[in-house]
Write a protein that holds these residues in place. Structure first.
Motif, short mmCIF file in Angstrom:
data_model
loop_
_atom_site.label_atom_id
_atom_site.label_comp_id
_atom_site.label_asym_id
_atom_site.label_seq_id
_atom_site.Cartn_x
_atom_site.Cartn_y
_atom_site.Cartn_z
N ALA A 1 18.43 -4.31 -52.28
CA ALA A 1 19.64 -4.94 -52.80
C ALA A 1 19.95 -4.48 -54.23
O ALA A 1 21.11 -4.24 -54.57
N LEU B 1 17.72 -4.00 -47.42
CA LEU B 1 19.01 -4.30 -46.80
C LEU B 1 19.06 -3.84 -45.36
O LEU B 1 18.34 -2.92 -44.96
N LEU C 1 23.15 -12.95 -50.69
CA LEU C 1 23.02 -11.93 -49.64
C LEU C 1 23.47 -12.56 -48.34
O LEU C 1 22.87 -13.53 -47.87
N ASP D 1 25.12 -5.72 -44.34
CA ASP D 1 24.85 -6.77 -45.34
C ASP D 1 25.98 -6.83 -46.37
O ASP D 1 26.61 -5.81 -46.69
#
Length: 250
Positions: free
Chosen positions: A161, A208, A182, A212
């Motif tokens: 992320a 991820l 998220l 996402d």
């Protein structure tokens, strides 16, 4: 499924109620934090944001759904001359012989097989269709909020992320990196949310998955309600989720 108009009205009501109070009262508050093994992890319960119905978070992998850019083989054993290897277009569709355009994105392989068989029913005596994923397209994620260049990003290989935020131009000075949302498609297509700490050298490493959505708030995660009302019709194909089993955009 909640009608579009109702969602818009709910979002407007949240904004109007925020004008009457202070910053702390402007939007629904997230649930209290739970301490994770690495960094701080919030697992947001469905009732945390009344205007945004999240499902409970799970790390279980949902059934694969097709995305634009995926290469698939659509085989017709009873009519092999119609078999094709096709790439799903940016609009999420593929073009089949005899029947024309067919929506492929946001469908599982089984769902697309059923749709293609139905399309061929008027053309073939035995409309048997077998679909195989040949090559998955690029890993696409959406980064929004307080970053320099928000939008949909193509990721090459595995990425976490924080790396996605860096590719989106990094945090703005107004960002709150310790409270990043998220949003992910869970089993059954329902959207889930967890809160992650992405402060450099202090936050957690979160891998991820395709589709996402990372939202970086300016003050608090109550901004999510306003964000969703603004972008629910702007998300590209491949970023759709379900509420009560029915697909729709945010």
């Amino acid at each position: 499924m909640i009608p579009d108009r109702r969602l818009i009205l709910l979002g407007a009501a949240a904004l109007l109620s925020g004008c009457a109070g202070g910053e702390a009262d402007r939007m629904p508050r997230p649930m209290a934090r739970n301490q994770g093994a690495v960094g701080r992890v919030d697992r947001v319960q469905p009732g945390s944001f009344p205007n945004i119905p999240f499902a409970d978070w799970t790390d279980d992998e949902p059934e694969y759904v097709l995305y634009p850019g995926d290469e698939i083989e659509i085989a017709t054993p009873t009519a092999p001359e119609l078999t094709r290897t096709l790439r799903i277009g940016p609009d999420g569709r593929v073009s089949l012989p005899l029947v024309g355009q067919l929506m492929a994105a946001d469908r599982t392989l089984a769902e697309l097989e059923s749709a293609a068989s139905g399309a061929y029913a008027s053309q073939l005596v035995r409309p048997v269709v077998e679909i195989t994923l040949k090559t998955a397209g690029p890993l696409k994620v959406w980064v929004a909020g307080e970053v320099r260049t928000p939008g949909v990003l193509d990721m090459n290989g595995d990425i976490d992320a924080y790396q996605a935020v860096v590719q989106a131009g990094d945090f703005l000075p107004t960002a709150k990196p310790q409270e990043v949302a998220l949003i992910r498609r869970g089993p059954g297509g329902r959207r889930m949310m967890r809160v992650i700490d992405l402060r450099p050298r202090r936050g957690e490493v979160v891998a991820l998955r395709r589709g996402d959505l990372i939202y970086v708030p300016r003050s608090n995660l109550g901004e999510l309600a306003n964000f969703f009302t603004q972008i629910r019709n702007a998300l590209p194909i491949g970023f759709n989720y379900t509420i009560n089993g029915q697909y729709q955009n945010f």
